[in-house]
Write a protein that holds these residues in place. Structure first.
Motif, PDB file in Angstrom:
ATOM      1  N   LEU A 103       0.836   1.335  24.405  1.00 44.23           N
ATOM      2  CA  LEU A 103       1.412   2.678  24.548  1.00 44.23           C
ATOM      3  C   LEU A 103       1.447   3.386  23.209  1.00 44.23           C
ATOM      4  O   LEU A 103       1.055   4.561  23.104  1.00 44.23           O
ATOM      5  CB  LEU A 103       2.815   2.581  25.136  1.00 44.23           C
ATOM      6  CG  LEU A 103       3.629   3.886  25.134  1.00 44.23           C
ATOM      7  CD1 LEU A 103       2.990   4.920  26.047  1.00 44.23           C
ATOM      8  CD2 LEU A 103       5.077   3.622  25.550  1.00 44.23           C
ATOM      9  N   TRP A 104       1.911   2.684  22.163  1.00 43.04           N
ATOM     10  CA  TRP A 104       2.057   3.326  20.858  1.00 43.04           C
ATOM     11  C   TRP A 104       0.696   3.701  20.284  1.00 43.04           C
ATOM     12  O   TRP A 104       0.560   4.770  19.657  1.00 43.04           O
ATOM     13  CB  TRP A 104       2.806   2.392  19.900  1.00 43.04           C
ATOM     14  CG  TRP A 104       4.164   2.010  20.400  1.00 43.04           C
ATOM     15  CD1 TRP A 104       4.632   0.746  20.641  1.00 43.04           C
ATOM     16  CD2 TRP A 104       5.235   2.895  20.748  1.00 43.04           C
ATOM     17  NE1 TRP A 104       5.918   0.787  21.113  1.00 43.04           N
ATOM     18  CE2 TRP A 104       6.317   2.085  21.181  1.00 43.04           C
ATOM     19  CE3 TRP A 104       5.389   4.282  20.740  1.00 43.04           C
ATOM     20  CZ2 TRP A 104       7.532   2.626  21.600  1.00 43.04           C
ATOM     21  CZ3 TRP A 104       6.597   4.819  21.159  1.00 43.04           C
ATOM     22  CH2 TRP A 104       7.649   3.998  21.577  1.00 43.04           C
ATOM     23  N   ILE A 105      -0.313   2.856  20.481  1.00 45.32           N
ATOM     24  CA  ILE A 105      -1.647   3.190  19.986  1.00 45.32           C
ATOM     25  C   ILE A 105      -2.193   4.416  20.716  1.00 45.32           C
ATOM     26  O   ILE A 105      -2.761   5.332  20.106  1.00 45.32           O
ATOM     27  CB  ILE A 105      -2.601   1.991  20.151  1.00 45.32           C
ATOM     28  CG1 ILE A 105      -2.169   0.843  19.235  1.00 45.32           C
ATOM     29  CG2 ILE A 105      -4.039   2.402  19.838  1.00 45.32           C
ATOM     30  CD1 ILE A 105      -3.005  -0.405  19.388  1.00 45.32           C
ATOM     31  N   THR A 106      -2.028   4.427  22.032  1.00 42.81           N
ATOM     32  CA  THR A 106      -2.531   5.546  22.832  1.00 42.81           C
ATOM     33  C   THR A 106      -1.861   6.856  22.439  1.00 42.81           C
ATOM     34  O   THR A 106      -2.530   7.881  22.224  1.00 42.81           O
ATOM     35  CB  THR A 106      -2.302   5.282  24.326  1.00 42.81           C
ATOM     36  OG1 THR A 106      -2.918   4.043  24.695  1.00 42.81           O
ATOM     37  CG2 THR A 106      -2.895   6.409  25.168  1.00 42.81           C
ATOM     38  N   LEU A 107      -0.534   6.831  22.333  1.00 44.13           N
ATOM     39  CA  LEU A 107       0.185   8.049  21.954  1.00 44.13           C
ATOM     40  C   LEU A 107      -0.188   8.505  20.554  1.00 44.13           C
ATOM     41  O   LEU A 107      -0.315   9.715  20.297  1.00 44.13           O
ATOM     42  CB  LEU A 107       1.694   7.808  22.044  1.00 44.13           C
ATOM     43  CG  LEU A 107       2.284   7.613  23.440  1.00 44.13           C
ATOM     44  CD1 LEU A 107       3.790   7.387  23.354  1.00 44.13           C
ATOM     45  CD2 LEU A 107       1.973   8.804  24.337  1.00 44.13           C
ATOM     46  N   ALA A 108      -0.380   7.548  19.633  1.00 47.77           N
ATOM     47  CA  ALA A 108      -0.749   7.909  18.263  1.00 47.77           C
ATOM     48  C   ALA A 108      -2.114   8.587  18.225  1.00 47.77           C
ATOM     49  O   ALA A 108      -2.310   9.592  17.518  1.00 47.77           O
ATOM     50  CB  ALA A 108      -0.748   6.664  17.371  1.00 47.77           C
ATOM     51  N   LEU A 109      -3.068   8.064  18.990  1.00 44.50           N
ATOM     52  CA  LEU A 109      -4.407   8.655  19.010  1.00 44.50           C
ATOM     53  C   LEU A 109      -4.391  10.066  19.601  1.00 44.50           C
ATOM     54  O   LEU A 109      -4.966  11.001  19.032  1.00 44.50           O
ATOM     55  CB  LEU A 109      -5.346   7.759  19.818  1.00 44.50           C
ATOM     56  CG  LEU A 109      -5.787   6.447  19.161  1.00 44.50           C
ATOM     57  CD1 LEU A 109      -6.505   5.565  20.180  1.00 44.50           C
ATOM     58  CD2 LEU A 109      -6.705   6.731  17.972  1.00 44.50           C
ATOM     59  N   VAL A 110      -3.734  10.209  20.747  1.00 51.04           N
ATOM     60  CA  VAL A 110      -3.706  11.508  21.416  1.00 51.04           C
ATOM     61  C   VAL A 110      -2.939  12.530  20.582  1.00 51.04           C
ATOM     62  O   VAL A 110      -3.366  13.684  20.432  1.00 51.04           O
ATOM     63  CB  VAL A 110      -3.084  11.379  22.820  1.00 51.04           C
ATOM     64  CG1 VAL A 110      -3.006  12.743  23.498  1.00 51.04           C
ATOM     65  CG2 VAL A 110      -3.900  10.419  23.681  1.00 51.04           C
ATOM     66  N   ALA A 111      -1.810  12.099  20.015  1.00 47.68           N
ATOM     67  CA  ALA A 111      -1.019  13.018  19.192  1.00 47.68           C
ATOM     68  C   ALA A 111      -1.772  13.413  17.931  1.00 47.68           C
ATOM     69  O   ALA A 111      -1.693  14.571  17.492  1.00 47.68           O
ATOM     70  CB  ALA A 111       0.317  12.375  18.830  1.00 47.68           C
ATOM     71  N   ALA A 112      -2.515  12.472  17.339  1.00 47.95           N
ATOM     72  CA  ALA A 112      -3.282  12.785  16.129  1.00 47.95           C
ATOM     73  C   ALA A 112      -4.342  13.842  16.413  1.00 47.95           C
ATOM     74  O   ALA A 112      -4.538  14.777  15.629  1.00 47.95           O
ATOM     75  CB  ALA A 112      -3.930  11.516  15.582  1.00 47.95           C
TER      76      ALA A 112
END
Length: 222
Positions: free
Chosen positions: A187-196
């Motif tokens: 979840l944290w990796i996915t959110l970090a990528l999309v937010a970036a």
């Protein structure tokens, strides 16, 4: 300065779709996990996890088990072993109201990276990606509550269709299972990528650098 602007634009043109596609693959990673282990030797341990796909589509968790965590790695159980271990297989997560909007926003953000106009491309990609991150996070929070109820109903020996969820939440089992659940690293990796992707495109849209010769841009010239 013009060369720096061109380099930034090329990075966004390549990095934005790559980041969103990578985020899509990360939906296969754990979004929600719960684990428990015995305190006596040999130390048995079990863990179950829901992937991002499970969260969005209402899937069942993967269950892993080891009879001795100090000597043996955890192994994934098949359906028959899950039923033997838990007494009944966990039910599928219910369909979430935010599931399809989250998926739709991710796809829309990816499609927006192909827009020919820099202004529209950065604005649409940034806004859609940030919205996708927020909606996906909200869907996972709701899925955590549903997953807790599903697992608690199995652990308490009562199937979810035979008990009202509010009544189940009042029991001690629900509280114990809720404490076990954690948000997974997927979840944290996915959110970090999309937010970036969202932040980078939003910043580029706000700065509105001068257009590169030969690249269409819809920004009006005064």
């Amino acid at each position: 300065m013009r060369e720096d602007n061109s380099r930034t634009r090329r990075s966004l043109r390549l990095g934005s779709p790559a980041g969103l596609i990578l985020a899509g693959f990360c939906l296969l990673l754990p979004f929600l996990t719960a684990s428990c282990s015995s305190e006596e030797a040999p130390r048995a341990q079990w863990r179950l996890s829901y992937t991002g796909i499970d969260v969005l589509t209402g899937g069942r968790p993967d269950v892993e088990l080891t009879d001795d965590a100090d000597k043996e790695p955890m192994r994934r159980l098949d359906d028959a072993e899950v039923e033997e271990f838990l007494g009944a297989p966990p039910a599928s997560l219910p369909t979430l109201p935010l599931a399809w909007p989250a998926a739709a926003l991710l796809l829309a953000a990816l499609a927006a990276t192909a827009l020919p106009s820099r202004t529209w491309r950065t604005t649409a990609t940034g806004g859609l990606a940030l919205a996708a991150a927020v909606v996906l996070a909200g869907a996972t929070v709701l899925a955590r509550n549903d997953a807790t109820g599903v697992v608690a109903s199995v652990m308490s020996g009562v199937f979810s269709e035979r008990i009202e969820r509010p009544a189940l939440r009042e029991g001690a089992v629900y509280g114990e299972v809720s404490d076990m659940f954690r948000y997974g690293w997927g979840l944290w990796i996915t959110l970090a990528l999309v937010a970036a992707v969202g932040v980078a495109n939003t910043v580029a849209a706000v700065r509105r650098p001068a257009p590169v010769a030969g690249e269409p841009d819809s920004t009006p010239v005064a």
